[in-house]
Motif scaffolding. Structure first.
Motif, short mmCIF file in Angstrom:
data_model
loop_
_atom_site.label_atom_id
_atom_site.label_comp_id
_atom_site.label_asym_id
_atom_site.label_seq_id
_atom_site.Cartn_x
_atom_site.Cartn_y
_atom_site.Cartn_z
N TYR A 186 -34.24 -10.23 -38.72
CA TYR A 186 -33.51 -11.58 -38.75
C TYR A 186 -33.02 -11.84 -37.49
O TYR A 186 -32.57 -10.96 -36.70
CB TYR A 186 -32.93 -11.31 -39.98
CG TYR A 186 -33.34 -11.36 -41.42
CD1 TYR A 186 -34.13 -12.04 -41.88
CD2 TYR A 186 -33.30 -10.05 -41.97
CE1 TYR A 186 -34.69 -11.88 -43.09
CE2 TYR A 186 -33.64 -10.02 -43.41
CZ TYR A 186 -34.39 -10.88 -43.68
OH TYR A 186 -35.29 -10.54 -45.13
N ASP A 187 -32.70 -12.89 -37.33
CA ASP A 187 -31.67 -13.57 -36.06
C ASP A 187 -30.45 -13.25 -36.34
O ASP A 187 -29.67 -14.29 -36.74
CB ASP A 187 -32.16 -14.67 -35.61
CG ASP A 187 -31.66 -15.39 -34.25
OD1 ASP A 187 -30.97 -14.41 -33.71
OD2 ASP A 187 -32.04 -16.39 -33.95
N PHE A 188 -29.77 -12.31 -36.08
CA PHE A 188 -28.34 -12.24 -36.46
C PHE A 188 -27.41 -12.61 -35.37
O PHE A 188 -26.20 -12.78 -35.54
CB PHE A 188 -28.03 -10.52 -36.63
CG PHE A 188 -28.77 -9.81 -37.96
CD1 PHE A 188 -27.72 -9.94 -39.03
CD2 PHE A 188 -29.85 -9.01 -37.70
CE1 PHE A 188 -28.63 -9.35 -40.30
CE2 PHE A 188 -30.49 -8.55 -38.92
CZ PHE A 188 -29.85 -8.63 -40.17
N SER A 189 -28.07 -13.13 -34.36
CA SER A 189 -27.32 -13.74 -33.34
C SER A 189 -26.80 -15.16 -33.78
O SER A 189 -25.92 -15.88 -33.30
CB SER A 189 -28.01 -13.98 -32.12
OG SER A 189 -29.34 -14.81 -32.40
N THR A 190 -27.43 -15.57 -34.88
CA THR A 190 -26.83 -16.93 -35.49
C THR A 190 -25.77 -16.90 -36.43
O THR A 190 -24.97 -17.97 -36.82
CB THR A 190 -28.23 -17.47 -36.52
OG1 THR A 190 -28.40 -16.66 -37.51
CG2 THR A 190 -29.21 -17.73 -35.71
N LEU A 191 -25.26 -15.59 -36.74
CA LEU A 191 -24.14 -15.10 -37.41
C LEU A 191 -22.76 -15.17 -36.75
O LEU A 191 -22.69 -14.87 -35.41
CB LEU A 191 -24.26 -14.03 -38.21
CG LEU A 191 -25.34 -14.12 -39.51
CD1 LEU A 191 -25.39 -12.68 -39.87
CD2 LEU A 191 -25.38 -15.21 -40.22
N GLN A 192 -21.74 -15.67 -37.10
CA GLN A 192 -20.35 -15.73 -36.56
C GLN A 192 -19.66 -14.34 -36.75
O GLN A 192 -19.17 -14.09 -37.63
CB GLN A 192 -19.50 -16.76 -36.90
CG GLN A 192 -19.89 -18.21 -36.51
CD GLN A 192 -19.05 -19.02 -37.30
OE1 GLN A 192 -17.86 -19.10 -37.10
NE2 GLN A 192 -19.50 -20.27 -37.43
N PHE A 193 -20.08 -13.19 -35.76
CA PHE A 193 -19.62 -11.76 -36.29
C PHE A 193 -18.16 -11.61 -35.88
O PHE A 193 -17.45 -10.86 -36.13
CB PHE A 193 -20.29 -11.02 -35.27
CG PHE A 193 -21.54 -10.41 -36.02
CD1 PHE A 193 -21.51 -9.39 -36.86
CD2 PHE A 193 -22.91 -11.13 -35.86
CE1 PHE A 193 -22.69 -9.12 -37.69
CE2 PHE A 193 -23.78 -10.82 -36.58
CZ PHE A 193 -24.03 -9.69 -37.75
N ASN A 194 -17.41 -12.60 -35.56
CA ASN A 194 -15.96 -12.44 -35.47
C ASN A 194 -15.46 -12.55 -36.78
O ASN A 194 -14.29 -11.96 -37.08
CB ASN A 194 -15.35 -13.66 -34.74
CG ASN A 194 -15.53 -15.05 -35.17
OD1 ASN A 194 -16.73 -15.26 -35.31
ND2 ASN A 194 -14.73 -15.99 -35.02
#
Length: 334
Positions: free
Chosen positions: A189-197
């Motif tokens: 999955y493209d986890f870079s699309t999530l706001q991990f802050n």
């Protein structure tokens, strides 16, 4: 009984340990027999480093329980085969466990009420009497968020939920057992699309034969690269404990004030290693009031910092003991 959750100084901790030791020597038969077997006079114990630590294996074949306590429920360890003898930790006072859960989480992560909790804990959710599931259930209860929930192998649904919560700017904790988090990453999955802050992943250890074993540092690196974030935290506990240590990254754990780690020499279980030297982990958990607070584990680790205050201790977990390499430990496994 000392108020273990209000320990503030080293003197408080030492006093609480010694009081707990004498109480458990008098009231926990297995521990008393172990201390007597070592020919230790309980009145001779004057400091923490002299305390006898019960081998964690004792929880597999003995009932480690206060003789005056009534326990109707136990936590049970997980296993990889049907023939394994599993540890049982009988629980008398669940309020002690719950207060330990809340205070530890609040100290290192934040108030549970501020978070949505998601669980990716398939092997634990699929069996009864898991202390980890009890802990996450309790945090969900304190959170009372409608989005709280568990996910077994429905990774697509979990990713979609994470996307939704990310866009809504919700603060999210994802508790995941190590092999399940790695399985999740396998789906690319493209986890870079999530706001991990706003998203924190807390791995709880545990391959249990489901994935190739790796060191904690290797695991953290894989998870950080896969999830595209440094917010990979870790929780360290076990069935035989009622307290949790947390790492906020880089495999550096800290304990709450009523818990402490000592590193024993694997060739001489009654001596301790200096800071920075690897050995086996002994744990003091004063929340284990009605079982045993002094446990010799089968984990390897080292103290990496002690700091200026007694609660500044930091330690690393480095793997499991290979018993074929250990000498001088017959007392710990007999």
């Amino acid at each position: 009984m000392n108020d273990i959750f209000n320990i503030k100084t080293e003197a408080d901790f030492q006093a609480a340990c010694l009081e707990t030791f004498l109480y458990q020597y008098e009231n926990v038969e297995v521990y008393r027999k172990f201390v007597d077997y070592l020919n230790i006079n309980p009145l001779s114990i004057k400091q923490v480093k002299d305390l006898p630590f019960l081998p964690i294996e004792m929880f597999k074949n003995h009932t480690v329980l206060d003789k005056s306590a009534k326990a109707e429920r136990y936590f049970q360890s997980s296993g990889t085969t049907q023939i394994q003898t599993l540890s049982k930790h009988w629980i008398t006072d669940f309020s002690l466990y719950e207060e330990s859960i809340y205070r530890s989480f609040e100290q290192y992560i934040g108030k549970p009420e501020d978070y949505v909790f998601l669980g990716l804990l398939p092997s634990y959710l699929e069996r009864e009497n898991s202390s980890l599931i009890y802990m996450v259930n309790y945090l969900m209860k304190m959170s009372s968020k409608p989005e709280n929930g568990y996910y077994l192998y429905n990774h697509q649904e979990l990713f979609e939920v994470l996307q939704k919560l990310s866009t809504e700017n919700k603060k999210v904790i994802l508790f995941g057992v190590s092999f399940a988090l790695l399985d999740f990453l396998d789906h690319q999955y493209d986890f870079s699309t999530l706001q991990f802050n706003n998203l924190t992943i807390i791995e709880t250890g545990g391959m249990k034969g489901r994935k190739e074993e790796m060191t904690k540092d290797e695991l953290l690196k894989v998870l950080q690269e896969g999830f595209k974030t440094d917010r990979i935290f870790s929780e360290y506990s076990m069935t035989e404990l009622l307290s949790q240590a947390y790492s906020l990254g880089e495999n550096e754990y800290q304990c709450p004030h009523w818990m402490r780690i000592l590193i024993r020499n694997t060739e001489d279980p009654f001596s301790y290693m200096e800071e920075g030297r690897t050995g086996a982990i002994n744990i003091i958990d004063l929340a284990n009031r009605y079982s045993c607070s002094f446990i010799a584990t089968q984990d390897l680790g080292k103290i990496i910092a002690t700091g200026n205050e007694f609660f500044d201790q930091k330690f690393q977990v480095l793997g499991r003991i290979d018993h074929s390499d250990i000498r001088g430990c017959s007392l710990l496994v007999s």
